[in-house]
Design an enzyme around this catalytic site. Structure first.
Site, PDB file in Angstrom:
ATOM      1  N   ASP A  15      46.679  32.723  36.655  1.00 10.84           N
ATOM      2  CA  ASP A  15      47.471  33.253  35.690  1.00 10.84           C
ATOM      3  C   ASP A  15      47.564  32.382  34.573  1.00 10.84           C
ATOM      4  O   ASP A  15      47.675  30.861  34.810  1.00 10.84           O
ATOM      5  CB  ASP A  15      48.784  33.704  36.493  1.00 10.84           C
ATOM      6  CG  ASP A  15      49.543  34.550  35.425  1.00 10.84           C
ATOM      7  OD1 ASP A  15      49.113  35.222  34.496  1.00 10.84           O
ATOM      8  OD2 ASP A  15      51.120  34.417  35.475  1.00 10.84           O
ATOM      9  N   HIS A  32      41.076  34.283  28.188  1.00 13.64           N
ATOM     10  CA  HIS A  32      40.372  34.644  29.193  1.00 13.64           C
ATOM     11  C   HIS A  32      38.975  34.177  29.300  1.00 13.64           C
ATOM     12  O   HIS A  32      38.411  33.729  30.430  1.00 13.64           O
ATOM     13  CB  HIS A  32      40.190  36.157  29.269  1.00 13.64           C
ATOM     14  CG  HIS A  32      41.592  36.863  29.124  1.00 13.64           C
ATOM     15  ND1 HIS A  32      42.365  36.541  30.270  1.00 13.64           N
ATOM     16  CD2 HIS A  32      42.161  37.856  28.440  1.00 13.64           C
ATOM     17  CE1 HIS A  32      43.574  37.483  29.945  1.00 13.64           C
ATOM     18  NE2 HIS A  32      43.658  38.049  29.050  1.00 13.64           N
ATOM     19  N   SER A  61      45.416  45.953  39.483  1.00 13.35           N
ATOM     20  CA  SER A  61      45.728  47.535  39.238  1.00 13.35           C
ATOM     21  C   SER A  61      46.479  47.765  38.196  1.00 13.35           C
ATOM     22  O   SER A  61      46.456  49.009  37.373  1.00 13.35           O
ATOM     23  CB  SER A  61      46.111  48.262  40.683  1.00 13.35           C
ATOM     24  OG  SER A  61      45.564  47.869  41.611  1.00 13.35           O
ATOM     25  N   TRP A  64      45.493  47.410  33.783  1.00 16.43           N
ATOM     26  CA  TRP A  64      45.169  48.686  32.812  1.00 16.43           C
ATOM     27  C   TRP A  64      46.397  49.018  32.049  1.00 16.43           C
ATOM     28  O   TRP A  64      45.994  49.489  30.785  1.00 16.43           O
ATOM     29  CB  TRP A  64      44.924  49.720  33.572  1.00 16.43           C
ATOM     30  CG  TRP A  64      43.720  49.802  34.544  1.00 16.43           C
ATOM     31  CD1 TRP A  64      43.581  49.743  35.946  1.00 16.43           C
ATOM     32  CD2 TRP A  64      42.324  49.748  34.318  1.00 16.43           C
ATOM     33  NE1 TRP A  64      42.517  49.589  36.530  1.00 16.43           N
ATOM     34  CE2 TRP A  64      41.509  49.644  35.323  1.00 16.43           C
ATOM     35  CE3 TRP A  64      41.693  49.785  32.939  1.00 16.43           C
ATOM     36  CZ2 TRP A  64      40.253  49.710  35.235  1.00 16.43           C
ATOM     37  CZ3 TRP A  64      40.189  49.867  33.197  1.00 16.43           C
ATOM     38  CH2 TRP A  64      39.521  49.788  34.119  1.00 16.43           C
ATOM     39  N   LEU A 126      29.329  29.077  49.863  1.00 17.03           N
ATOM     40  CA  LEU A 126      30.608  29.528  49.413  1.00 17.03           C
ATOM     41  C   LEU A 126      30.472  30.985  49.135  1.00 17.03           C
ATOM     42  O   LEU A 126      29.562  31.310  48.380  1.00 17.03           O
ATOM     43  CB  LEU A 126      30.855  28.658  48.049  1.00 17.03           C
ATOM     44  CG  LEU A 126      32.484  29.038  47.525  1.00 17.03           C
ATOM     45  CD1 LEU A 126      33.342  28.087  48.383  1.00 17.03           C
ATOM     46  CD2 LEU A 126      32.403  28.690  46.122  1.00 17.03           C
ATOM     47  N   ARG A 176      48.868  29.909  42.933  1.00 16.54           N
ATOM     48  CA  ARG A 176      49.188  30.780  41.551  1.00 16.54           C
ATOM     49  C   ARG A 176      49.457  29.597  40.659  1.00 16.54           C
ATOM     50  O   ARG A 176      50.444  28.893  40.605  1.00 16.54           O
ATOM     51  CB  ARG A 176      50.548  31.578  41.765  1.00 16.54           C
ATOM     52  CG  ARG A 176      50.584  32.564  40.472  1.00 16.54           C
ATOM     53  CD  ARG A 176      51.542  33.585  40.469  1.00 16.54           C
ATOM     54  NE  ARG A 176      51.425  34.284  39.246  1.00 16.54           N
ATOM     55  CZ  ARG A 176      51.572  35.484  39.249  1.00 16.54           C
ATOM     56  NH1 ARG A 176      51.830  36.483  40.189  1.00 16.54           N
ATOM     57  NH2 ARG A 176      51.682  36.395  38.028  1.00 16.54           N
TER      58      ARG A 176
HETATM   59  C1  IPE Z   1      48.204  38.815  38.209  1.00 15.00           C
HETATM   60  O1  IPE Z   1      48.831  38.089  36.874  1.00 15.00           O
HETATM   61  C2  IPE Z   1      47.020  39.397  37.873  1.00 15.00           C
HETATM   62  C3  IPE Z   1      45.793  38.468  37.572  1.00 15.00           C
HETATM   63  C4  IPE Z   1      45.950  37.149  37.485  1.00 15.00           C
HETATM   64  C5  IPE Z   1      44.609  39.222  37.501  1.00 15.00           C
HETATM   65  P1  IPE Z   1      49.800  38.928  35.898  1.00 15.00           P
HETATM   66  O2  IPE Z   1      49.935  38.293  34.653  1.00 15.00           O
HETATM   67  O3  IPE Z   1      49.218  40.378  35.559  1.00 15.00           O
HETATM   68  O4  IPE Z   1      51.191  39.420  36.750  1.00 15.00           O
HETATM   69  P2  IPE Z   1      52.546  39.644  36.237  1.00 15.00           P
HETATM   70  O5  IPE Z   1      52.423  40.729  35.450  1.00 15.00           O
HETATM   71  O6  IPE Z   1      52.991  38.448  35.570  1.00 15.00           O
HETATM   72  O7  IPE Z   1      53.201  39.765  37.519  1.00 15.00           O
HETATM   73  C1  IPE Z   2      45.776  35.945  33.830  1.00 16.72           C
HETATM   74  O1  IPE Z   2      46.265  35.576  32.633  1.00 16.72           O
HETATM   75  C2  IPE Z   2      44.505  36.894  33.779  1.00 16.72           C
HETATM   76  C3  IPE Z   2      44.816  38.338  34.055  1.00 16.72           C
HETATM   77  C4  IPE Z   2      45.990  38.882  34.253  1.00 16.72           C
HETATM   78  C5  IPE Z   2      43.593  39.032  33.523  1.00 16.72           C
HETATM   79  P1  IPE Z   2      47.364  36.366  31.804  1.00 16.72           P
HETATM   80  O2  IPE Z   2      46.529  37.150  30.596  1.00 16.72           O
HETATM   81  O3  IPE Z   2      48.146  37.232  32.692  1.00 16.72           O
HETATM   82  O4  IPE Z   2      48.046  35.183  30.968  1.00 16.72           O
HETATM   83  P2  IPE Z   2      49.683  35.102  30.695  1.00 16.72           P
HETATM   84  O5  IPE Z   2      50.278  35.393  32.030  1.00 16.72           O
HETATM   85  O6  IPE Z   2      49.884  36.348  29.680  1.00 16.72           O
HETATM   86  O7  IPE Z   2      49.788  33.697  30.022  1.00 16.72           O
HETATM   87 MG    MG Z   3      49.973  36.804  33.450  1.00 18.99          MG
END
Ligand code: IPE
Ligand code: IPE
Ligand code: MG
Length: 237
Positions: A15, A32, A61, A64, A126, A176
């Site tokens: 994240d 990303h 999930s 989206w 791995l 995380r």
């Molecule tokens: C969790 O991160 C999903 C991924 C890292 C793919 P999110 O950014 O979507 O989670 P929330 O919305 O902060 O809980």
């Molecule tokens: C995690 O990074 C990647 C995905 C959820 C795809 P974020 O896109 O959630 O990044 P922040 O949380 O907005 O910084």
């Molecule tokens: Mg995020």
């Protein structure tokens, strides 16, 4: 013998990509993109430390619901990364596995996934599980439906065998990044007894030093699985 202080299976909620990009006045997709580089670095570092399974949360999930240009950007990036990286993964002995709901993914993305999975199926250094269109609740529901369809008893063992990660043991350590301390529908069933490590580091900045911090923290913990400390130490249970 694997070093018991090194987690054999690490799972990561990657994240913070969006914030990494925003801090630099870049579009979120740039974060990303950098996240893919970070994952490559992390997989290499895990391998060097003797980790056998790395499971990463790449698209949930719920993701989206993001703006459509971010969703389509993530789909394109995913397909591109798979076609670009498969050769290197092959050279590094990484077995790529996709964990998640195939429904809703485009034919193009599914084709890239299939090709990458087939090309790396024989590798065993791995295992890299990429959770894509994954949700812990989806996983529990699909496993329960499988048991029902096959007429199997609803036992812990049968359900575990039907989960999307049945090919690997449960994660020892869940990391995380990005500062949030929540599970966001990741491996709900599988993380029942995992150790957790939360880092403020944004995923694109995650490096071997942060990984080592997480592993060092894990190494100091006593996993009791419901037993007393004394039982664990004397091995009497
Ligand atoms: C969790 O991160 C999903 C991924 C890292 C793919 P999110 O950014 O979507 O989670 P929330 O919305 O902060 O809980
Ligand atoms: C995690 O990074 C990647 C995905 C959820 C795809 P974020 O896109 O959630 O990044 P922040 O949380 O907005 O910084
Ligand atoms: Mg995020």
């Amino acid at each position: 013998m694997p070093d018991s202080k090194v987690p054999q299976h690490i799972a990561i909620v990657m994240d913070g990509n969006g914030r990494w990009a925003s801090k630099r006045y870049l579009p979120r997709i740039a974060g990303h993109r950098q996240g893919v580089e970070s994952l490559k670095r992390c997989a290499r570092a895990c391998d060097e430390r003797g980790v056998r399974v790395l499971t990463v949360f790449a698209f949930s999930s719920e993701n989206w619901k993001r703006p459509s240009e971010e969703v389509s950007g993530l789909m394109d990036l995913f397909a591109l990364a798979l076609s670009r990286e498969v050769r290197q993964l092959q050279a590094d002995g990484v077995q790529l596995r996709f964990v998640g709901d195939r429904a809703g993914l485009s034919a193009r993305v599914l084709q890239h996934m299939q090709q990458a999975q087939d090309a790396t199926a024989g590798n065993s250094r791995l295992v890299l599980n990429v959770c894509f269109n994954y949700g812990g609740r989806w996983d529990i529901l699909q496993a329960a439906s499988t048991l029902q369809e096959q007429g199997l008893a609803f036992t812990e063992e049968n359900l575990s065998q039907a989960m999307a990660t049945a090919h690997v043991p449960d994660p020892d350590l869940v990391i995380r990044t990005g500062g949030e301390q929540r599970i966001s529908n990741f491996l709900l069933w599988q993380s029942a007894y995992s150790e957790f490590f939360f880092s403020d580091v944004l995923w694109p900045d995650f490096d071997a030093a942060t990984l080592d911090q997480a592993i060092a923290s894990y190494a100091q913990r006593e996993r009791r699985f419901g037993l007393t400390s004394e039982q664990v130490q004397t091995g009497s249970a």
